[in-house]
Design an enzyme around this catalytic site. Structure first.
Site, PDB file in Angstrom:
ATOM      1  N   ASP A   1      88.048  15.024  43.129  1.00 31.67           N
ATOM      2  CA  ASP A   1      89.418  15.124  42.827  1.00 31.67           C
ATOM      3  C   ASP A   1      90.004  16.410  43.519  1.00 31.67           C
ATOM      4  OD1 ASP A   1      91.901  13.911  41.623  1.00 31.67           O
ATOM      5  OD2 ASP A   1      91.881  15.988  40.821  1.00 31.67           O
TER       6      ASP A   1
ATOM      7  N   TYR B   1      95.600  23.155  45.521  1.00 28.71           N
ATOM      8  CA  TYR B   1      94.465  23.799  44.746  1.00 28.71           C
ATOM      9  C   TYR B   1      93.864  24.886  45.697  1.00 28.71           C
ATOM     10  CZ  TYR B   1      94.365  19.854  41.618  1.00 28.71           C
ATOM     11  OH  TYR B   1      94.630  18.860  40.801  1.00 28.71           O
TER      12      TYR B   1
ATOM     13  N   LYS C   1      96.068  15.023  47.117  1.00 30.04           N
ATOM     14  CA  LYS C   1      97.410  14.951  46.742  1.00 30.04           C
ATOM     15  C   LYS C   1      98.489  15.495  47.592  1.00 30.04           C
ATOM     16  CE  LYS C   1      95.228  15.115  42.072  1.00 30.04           C
ATOM     17  NZ  LYS C   1      94.381  16.315  42.080  1.00 30.04           N
TER      18      LYS C   1
ATOM     19  N   HIS D   1     101.521  14.021  43.842  1.00 30.18           N
ATOM     20  CA  HIS D   1     101.004  15.150  42.833  1.00 30.18           C
ATOM     21  C   HIS D   1     102.104  15.035  41.619  1.00 30.18           C
ATOM     22  CE1 HIS D   1      98.180  18.629  42.152  1.00 30.18           C
ATOM     23  NE2 HIS D   1      98.582  18.097  41.120  1.00 30.18           N
TER      24      HIS D   1
END
Ligand SMILES: NC(=O)c1ccc[n+]([C@@H]2O[C@H](COP(=O)([O-])OP(=O)(O)OC[C@H]3O[C@@H](n4cnc5c(N)ncnc54)[C@H](OP(=O)(O)O)[C@@H]3O)[C@@H](O)[C@H]2O)c1
Length: 347
Positions: free
Chosen positions: A66, A71, A99, A132
């Site tokens: 994921d 990130y 995302k 997201h």
């Protein structure tokens, strides 16, 4: 330059055979591994540490990652994946999700953003690409919960549909095999399902024993959408700024601790077993080999009993941990305004 792999690609002798890990069949017929590795390192795990965890986890038998642009580690994960592909891992053995971040909802930004994640992750295509958050509200990483972006806005369905039309094009173009949503509500999903040409295949939502969202969870499943459960262990190391005094701790709950003692596992593993058996796909984050291996083993070991499942169903505290305050758009709002608690979308 590629970082050297601590764990070269070859199935670890103490790992789990990936073919034994349960899978979920999506409405497209595709099968997605029923547990994935979360890759959000937040403030405490660096991009390189996350990438090494990805290498170790794939060696241990994980086949589902994921990821997300925000990130800040897709390039590092991509370097590791590239090495693994060179050492014989096939792309089609993996399920990779990424995302779309909130600052890329605009016209012509979605496809470019997806292409960037594919390039960074060195993966040719994504198995799933998710929006997201359903708002274009941007905030810098690590900001305080009081921060607001100057252009922040509520959920505006017409705007969201413009973004979704581009998401649908990703499927047409073969860049994403599935598209999906994250941080939605029943009301927002109803609107999307009314107007979508390609409906979401998955919906990522916060799910753990103290936040089971039973109504929303059943709604999602009834629409033929697979729920993916984030923060499945209750995100015990989330930063201080994301904590409030009323937050509860899943892995300290006496019911979870009692089952864990009986099984001789960490309470985190009980959370993972419960999640898989309930029907969501948990995506626990761990950068510690012992822990990510224990979580994967939890997915293939003896199931919890019906009594365990009933006992855990009874400890829901409706305790949302990821409240999303930074995405509010007006002063003096409360985080509840993001989540349509009375069934209406706050404006
Ligand atoms: N869509 C969204 O908006 C959204 C929001 C939040 C999260 N997510 C996704 O969900 C993933 C997971 O959520 P999360 O990171 O918030 O929290 P989480 O998975 O609930 O908790 C992660 C923490 O649990 C610890 N842990 C994991 N397995 C353990 C075990 N067996 N025993 C003891 N400790 C264990 C990890 O520490 P160690 O590293 O030491 O093992 C880590 O600190 C994220 O990484 C991200 O991919 C998505």
């Amino acid at each position: 330059m590629k970082p050297p792999l601590d764990v070269p690609f070859s199935a670890a002798t103490d790992g789990v055979d990936p073919t034994l890990v349960p899978a979920r069949t999506l409405y497209t017929g595709s099968r997605m591994p029923a547990i994935g590795l979360g890759t959000f390192g937040s403030d405490h795990v660096s991009a390189d540490q996350i990438a090494q965890a990805v290498a170790g986890a794939i060696g241990a038998g994980y086949r589902h990652l994921d990821c997300a642009r925000v990130y800040g580690n897709e390039e590092q994960i991509g370097s590791v994946l590239d090495s693994l592909f060179e050492s014989g891992l096939r792309r089609d053995e993996l399920w990779i999700t990424s995302k779309l971040w909130n600052d890329k909802h605009g016209e012509d930004e979605v496809i470019a953003s997806c292409r960037q994640s594919i390039a960074d992750l060195r993966c040719d295509y994504l198995d799933a690409y998710l929006v997201h958050w359903p708002f274009p509200n941007f905030h810098p990483p690590g900001c305080t919960v009081e921060s607001r972006s100057p252009n922040a806005q509520p959920y505006i369905h017409d705007s969201f549909m413009k973004t979704w039309r581009q998401m649908e094009m990703l499927v047409d173009l073969g860049l994403a095999r599935h598209i999906g949503t994250s941080n939605m509500t029943v009301r927002k999903l109803q609107l999307l399902l009314r107007d979508a040409r390609i409906k979401p295949a998955v919906n990522e939502m916060e799910l753990h024993p103290h936040f089971q969202q039973p109504g929303f969870f059943e709604f999602v499943r009834a629409q033929g959408i697979q729920p993916i459960g984030y923060s499945p262990i209750g995100s015990p190391q989330r930063p201080e700024r994301d904590r409030t005094p009323d937050d509860t701790v899943d892995i300290e709950d006496p019911v979870i601790v009692g089952i864990a003692r009986r099984l001789g596992v960490h309470p985190a593993v009980v959370c993972i077993k419960w999640a898989i058996q309930r029907g969501q796909v948990p995506i626990p984050q761990s950068a510690t080999r012992r822990n990510y291996l224990a979580n994967l083993r939890g997915a293939v070991s003896e199931p919890l009993t019906d009594d365990d499942m009933r006992a855990i169903a009874a400890i829901d505290r409706n305790c949302r941990l990821i409240k999303g305050q930074v995405f509010l758009w007006k002063d003096n709002q409360s985080w509840e305004d993001l989540w349509d608690l009375n069934g209406a979308i706050a404006q």
